[in-house]
Design a protein around this motif. Structure first.
Motif, PDB file in Angstrom:
ATOM      1  N   TYR A 232       0.826  -1.215   0.000  1.00  0.00           N
ATOM      2  CA  TYR A 232       0.000   0.000   0.000  1.00  0.00           C
ATOM      3  C   TYR A 232       0.858   1.262   0.000  1.00  0.00           C
ATOM      4  O   TYR A 232       2.078   1.218   0.177  1.00  0.00           O
ATOM      5  CB  TYR A 232      -0.966   0.006   1.186  1.00  0.00           C
ATOM      6  CG  TYR A 232      -0.334   0.104   2.557  1.00  0.00           C
ATOM      7  CD1 TYR A 232       0.083   1.331   3.060  1.00  0.00           C
ATOM      8  CD2 TYR A 232      -0.197  -1.020   3.375  1.00  0.00           C
ATOM      9  CE1 TYR A 232       0.637   1.448   4.332  1.00  0.00           C
ATOM     10  CE2 TYR A 232       0.346  -0.916   4.644  1.00  0.00           C
ATOM     11  CZ  TYR A 232       0.766   0.317   5.113  1.00  0.00           C
ATOM     12  OH  TYR A 232       1.308   0.426   6.378  1.00  0.00           O
ATOM     13  N   ASN A 287      -8.011   5.020  -2.714  1.00  0.00           N
ATOM     14  CA  ASN A 287      -8.623   3.979  -1.895  1.00  0.00           C
ATOM     15  C   ASN A 287      -9.594   3.140  -2.723  1.00  0.00           C
ATOM     16  O   ASN A 287      -9.628   1.906  -2.616  1.00  0.00           O
ATOM     17  CB  ASN A 287      -9.349   4.604  -0.702  1.00  0.00           C
ATOM     18  CG  ASN A 287      -9.968   3.567   0.205  1.00  0.00           C
ATOM     19  OD1 ASN A 287      -9.309   2.611   0.616  1.00  0.00           O
ATOM     20  ND2 ASN A 287     -11.250   3.726   0.518  1.00  0.00           N
ATOM     21  N   MET A 292      -4.694   1.636  -0.993  1.00  0.00           N
ATOM     22  CA  MET A 292      -4.503   2.086   0.386  1.00  0.00           C
ATOM     23  C   MET A 292      -4.628   0.992   1.450  1.00  0.00           C
ATOM     24  O   MET A 292      -4.224   1.208   2.596  1.00  0.00           O
ATOM     25  CB  MET A 292      -5.512   3.201   0.700  1.00  0.00           C
ATOM     26  CG  MET A 292      -5.526   4.350  -0.280  1.00  0.00           C
ATOM     27  SD  MET A 292      -3.940   5.215  -0.395  1.00  0.00           S
ATOM     28  CE  MET A 292      -3.980   6.150   1.124  1.00  0.00           C
ATOM     29  N   SER A 294      -7.117   0.228   3.174  1.00  0.00           N
ATOM     30  CA  SER A 294      -7.694   1.002   4.275  1.00  0.00           C
ATOM     31  C   SER A 294      -8.365   0.124   5.324  1.00  0.00           C
ATOM     32  O   SER A 294      -8.334   0.445   6.520  1.00  0.00           O
ATOM     33  CB  SER A 294      -8.683   2.023   3.736  1.00  0.00           C
ATOM     34  OG  SER A 294      -9.708   1.388   2.986  1.00  0.00           O
ATOM     35  N   ARG A 297      -5.810  -0.940   7.764  1.00  0.00           N
ATOM     36  CA  ARG A 297      -5.064   0.119   8.448  1.00  0.00           C
ATOM     37  C   ARG A 297      -5.930   1.019   9.320  1.00  0.00           C
ATOM     38  O   ARG A 297      -5.399   1.754  10.164  1.00  0.00           O
ATOM     39  CB  ARG A 297      -4.341   0.972   7.406  1.00  0.00           C
ATOM     40  CG  ARG A 297      -3.331   0.200   6.580  1.00  0.00           C
ATOM     41  CD  ARG A 297      -2.937   0.970   5.315  1.00  0.00           C
ATOM     42  NE  ARG A 297      -2.311   2.229   5.598  1.00  0.00           N
ATOM     43  CZ  ARG A 297      -2.163   3.214   4.700  1.00  0.00           C
ATOM     44  NH1 ARG A 297      -2.668   3.074   3.476  1.00  0.00           N
ATOM     45  NH2 ARG A 297      -1.554   4.335   5.028  1.00  0.00           N
ATOM     46  N   ILE A 298      -7.236   1.021   9.137  1.00  0.00           N
ATOM     47  CA  ILE A 298      -8.101   2.015   9.773  1.00  0.00           C
ATOM     48  C   ILE A 298      -8.073   1.916  11.293  1.00  0.00           C
ATOM     49  O   ILE A 298      -8.285   2.919  11.994  1.00  0.00           O
ATOM     50  CB  ILE A 298      -9.554   1.898   9.260  1.00  0.00           C
ATOM     51  CG1 ILE A 298     -10.381   3.115   9.693  1.00  0.00           C
ATOM     52  CG2 ILE A 298     -10.186   0.605   9.722  1.00  0.00           C
ATOM     53  CD1 ILE A 298      -9.951   4.408   9.071  1.00  0.00           C
ATOM     54  N   ARG A 478      -7.489  10.352  10.335  1.00  0.00           N
ATOM     55  CA  ARG A 478      -7.101   9.022   9.867  1.00  0.00           C
ATOM     56  C   ARG A 478      -7.987   8.565   8.702  1.00  0.00           C
ATOM     57  O   ARG A 478      -7.482   8.005   7.721  1.00  0.00           O
ATOM     58  CB  ARG A 478      -7.171   8.021  11.022  1.00  0.00           C
ATOM     59  CG  ARG A 478      -6.605   6.643  10.699  1.00  0.00           C
ATOM     60  CD  ARG A 478      -5.156   6.690  10.270  1.00  0.00           C
ATOM     61  NE  ARG A 478      -4.577   5.351  10.176  1.00  0.00           N
ATOM     62  CZ  ARG A 478      -3.471   5.065   9.515  1.00  0.00           C
ATOM     63  NH1 ARG A 478      -2.819   6.031   8.887  1.00  0.00           N
ATOM     64  NH2 ARG A 478      -2.988   3.835   9.493  1.00  0.00           N
ATOM     65  N   LEU A 482      -6.554   7.938   4.716  1.00  0.00           N
ATOM     66  CA  LEU A 482      -6.737   6.602   4.144  1.00  0.00           C
ATOM     67  C   LEU A 482      -7.734   6.599   2.990  1.00  0.00           C
ATOM     68  O   LEU A 482      -7.968   5.564   2.375  1.00  0.00           O
ATOM     69  CB  LEU A 482      -7.191   5.622   5.225  1.00  0.00           C
ATOM     70  CG  LEU A 482      -6.176   5.279   6.306  1.00  0.00           C
ATOM     71  CD1 LEU A 482      -6.771   4.294   7.303  1.00  0.00           C
ATOM     72  CD2 LEU A 482      -4.900   4.714   5.708  1.00  0.00           C
ATOM     73  N   VAL A 484     -10.980   7.053   3.077  1.00  0.00           N
ATOM     74  CA  VAL A 484     -12.301   6.480   3.371  1.00  0.00           C
ATOM     75  C   VAL A 484     -13.329   7.554   3.706  1.00  0.00           C
ATOM     76  O   VAL A 484     -14.521   7.249   3.865  1.00  0.00           O
ATOM     77  CB  VAL A 484     -12.217   5.455   4.536  1.00  0.00           C
ATOM     78  CG1 VAL A 484     -11.268   4.333   4.182  1.00  0.00           C
ATOM     79  CG2 VAL A 484     -11.799   6.121   5.843  1.00  0.00           C
TER      80      VAL A 484
END
Length: 520
Positions: A232, A287, A292, A294, A297-298, A478, A482, A484
Motif C-alpha cells: 500500500y 482507496n 490504500m 484502508s 489500516r483504519i 485518519r 486513508l 475512506v
C-alpha cells in the motif's frame, strides 16, 4: 524521511567550523502556577549562574526525566540507556529517567502529562507532534534565552541566529532546535527492488508532485498492486502538506496557512483550500482503486514500522527530503529505497521548529536539563550511542570511519536521529556521500526562504479554539488520509472546524502577521 544520516570525525570538525564561521558572517526556575508564557518565572541567571562553570564532581547529583517518541520499546534499550547514563553521570553528574513513548501514543501521553502538572524536565516538541505553539500558550515550557547562553553556549552558537528567531514566541525562545535538514519538501521513497522490477524512474516525478499531479504515480501503483495486493501507499497528512504550496502557521492540525507565492501574506484555512480538497479527492480515488489497504489500516492511529519491515509499503510520501536519504538499507530489514523530493524545498519557520526539545515549567533542574542538551548536541560518542546503540555491537565503523551494521543491529535501532539532537553529529553511513552534512547545510542555505520566515505565532489569544479544532482534526484525520472519508463526511469535518473556532484562529493569525509585517 526514513533514516538519519551519519558523520565521520573529520566531517564533524569541518561542519562545526562551517557553522561557527557562517554564524560570524551572519552577524528558569520553577513556576508551577504559571498558566501562560507571559508569567514571570524565576530567572535562571539569578538562580544559579555559576553551575555551568562547575566541574562535574562539584555539582549535586540530579535525575532528569525525559519524554520522547519513536519506535519504542526497543529490545535492548535498557542496556543502551545504562551506557548513556554512564557518560552523562561523568560529564554533568546527572542521570536520565528515560520515558520513551511509541510514536502513535506520544501526543495523547504528553497531553495527560501537561494537564496533570507532572514534574518532568525535557520533552520532544514540534509543529506536528506535541504541538509547540499550543504548549507555549498553555505555559507548559520555560523560556530558554538565559539558560542557553549560560549552560549551552557552544551548541547555541553553532545554530544560525535566524533559526533561533523562528522559535521565538513574544520575543522568547521556548524550544531547543535539533539542528538538521530544515529546507522542507516531502520525500517520495520507493523500495529499490520494486522501482527496478517495474521500471519506475523516481526522478521522473521528483519535484513535480502537487495536488493536481498525483496521478503521475498511478501507473507504478497499478503495476505493483497487480502482483502484490498486500502492498500500500503510506501518505500521512502530517508529512505531505508542504507540497501543497502553502506554509502552515501553527502546525499541521491547526487551521491557518499562507501560500508561498502570496506577497500579501493572506491567511486561509488550509483544510478549505482547493489544493487540500483536491488531494483528499485523490486519496479517496486511490482507496477506491485499492492502493490504500484502508480496511487493514483504519484501526491504527498511524502507519507503523512493523508494516514497513514486513514489506507492505510500495511507496511512502512524507517526512523531509534530504541528501543521502536514499541509503536506507538498514531501515527496513535490509530493504534499500530510492528517494526524490516531492516538490521545491522552502526554508520555513515550520521546517525549523519541526524537531525540538523543550524544558518543562515543572522542571526542578532547568539548569542541568540545559546542560544535558548541550552535552547531547556536542558529544559525538553520546549522540551516536543514543541513536544507534553500542559500537561494535549494534553498529560498527569500517576502515574509512563509515558506519555499517553491527552483528546485533536489530537489538537497538530506533530510527529517530532527527529526534534526539543535532543530526550533524551522526557518523556517515556507508554508501552516503562523505560530504552529506555539507550538502545538507547547502540545501538549507539554497532553499527558497518563506516570506514568513522568522514569524512565530502566539497561540495564547485563541488557545481554547486551537484545542477544540485540534480535537476535531484528531477525530477525522485518519479516515481522510486513508481515503475512506466521503465528500459529505469531509464537509462535515469542515463544518465542525468552523463551530470549533477555525475562523477566529485564522483572524488572529492574520492580525499577528499584519503587525509583524508592519515592522519589516
Amino acid at each position: 524521511m526514513l533514516r538519519g544520516t551519519r558523520l565521520s570525525k573529520t566531517g564533524i570538525i569541518a561542519i562545526l567550523l562551517i557553522l561557527v564561521f557562517s554564524l560570524v558572517l551572519g552577524a528558569c526556575g520553577n513556576n508551577d502556577n504559571a498558566s501562560s508564557p507571559s508569567a514571570s518565572p524565576t530567572s535562571p541567571a539569578s538562580a544559579n549562574p555559576s553551575e555551568g562553570a562547575k566541574a562535574p564532581e562539584e555539582l549535586p547529583e540530579v535525575k532528569l526525566t525525559w519524554y520522547f517518541p519513536g519506535s519504542f520499546p526497543q529490545p535492548e534499550q535498557d542496556k543502551v540507556f545504562a551506557e548513556v547514563n554512564k557518560i552523562v553521570k561523568q560529564k554533568i553528574n546527572a542521570t536520565i529517567d528515560f520515558k520513551p513513548i511509541a510514536g502513535a501514543d506520544y501526543e495523547q501521553k504528553m497531553k495527560v502529562v501537561t494537564a496533570s502538572g507532572e514534574p518532568y524536565d525535557l520533552a520532544f516538541t514540534s509543529n506536528w507532534l506535541n504541538n509547540y505553539t499550543q504548549n507555549v500558550a498553555k505555559g507548559a515550557y520555560l523560556p530558554l534565552d538565559d539558560l542557553l547562553k549560560l549552560y549551552a553556549p557552544k551548541s547555541y552558537a553553532a545554530i544560525p541566529s535566524n533559526f533561533w528567531d523562528a522559535t521565538r514566541v513574544n520575543g522568547q525562545i521556548y524550544g531547543y532546535i535539533n539542528y538538521q535538514i530544515s529546507a522542507r519538501t516531502p520525500e517520495i521513497a520507493i523500495p529499490k527492488a520494486l522501482a527496478e522490477k517495474y521500471g519506475f524512474d523516481i526522478n521522473s516525478v521528483g519535484g513535480k508532485l502537487s495536488a493536481d499531479t498525483m496521478n503521475l504515480l498511478e501507473p507504478y501503483f497499478d503495476a505493483v498492486k497487480k502482483d502484490n495486493p498486500q502492498k500500500y501507499v503510506s501518505a500521512p497528512l502530517f508529512g505531505i502538506q508542504d507540497m501543497f504550496g502553502f506554509e502552515n502557521i501553527a502546525g499541521i492540525n491547526v487551521p491557518g496557512a499562507v501560500n508561498y507565492n502570496d506577497d500579501t501574506l493572506t491567511v486561509m484555512n488550509q483544510f478549505e483550500s482547493d489544493e487540500f480538497k483536491k488531494f483528499v479527492a485523490a486519496l479517496r480515488d486511490w482507496n477506491a482503486k485499492g492502493y490504500m489497504n484502508s480496511k487493514e489500516r483504519i484501526a491504527k492511529k498511524t502507519d507503523e514500522w512493523t508494516d514497513a519491515k514486513a514489506g507492505k509499503w510500495m511507496m511512502s510520501i512524507g517526512g523531509a527530503y534530504k541528501p543521502g536519504g536514499d541509503v536506507l538499507s538498514s531501515v527496513l530489514g535490509g530493504e534499500a529505497y530510492v528517494t526524490a523530493p516531492a516538490s521545491v524545498p522552502h526554508l520555513t519557520t515550520g521546517g525549523i521548529i519541526a524537531t525540538m526539545h523543550a524544558i518543562s515549567r515543572t522542571s526542578k533542574n532547568p539548569e542541568r536539563a540545559t546542560m544535558l542538551l548541550e552535552l547531547l548536541n556536542t558529544d559525538v560518542e553520546l549522540y551516536n550511542l543514543l541513536n544507534f546503540g553500542i559500537k561494535d555491537d549494534h553498529f560498527k565503523l569500517n576502515d574509512d570511519g563509515l558506519m555499517v551494521a553491527g552483528p546485533n543491529q536489530q537489538g537497538y535501532n530506533p530510527q529517530a536521529p532527527w529526534m534526539f539532537a543535532s543530526n550533524f553529529l551522526a557518523y556517515v553511513q556507508e554508501g552516503m556521500p562523505k560530504t552529506v552534512w555539507e550538502d545538507t547545510i547547502n540545501l538549507n542555505e539554497a532553499a527558497e526562504p518563506s516570506k514568513l520566515l522568522g514569524f512565530s505565532f502566539d497561540a495564547e489569544p485563541v488557545k481554547a479554539e486551537i484545542g477544540k479544532t485540534s480535537a476535531v482534526y484528531d477525530e477525522y484525520y485518519r479516515g481522510i488520509e486513508l481515503g475512506v472519508t466521503s465528500e459529505e463526511k469531509y464537509n462535515e469535518f469542515l463544518k465542525k472546524m468552523k463551530t470549533a473556532g477555525s475562523d477566529l484562529i485564522v483572524a488572529e493569525m492574520q492580525k499577528q502577521i499584519d503587525a509583524w509585517k508592519a515592522t519589516k
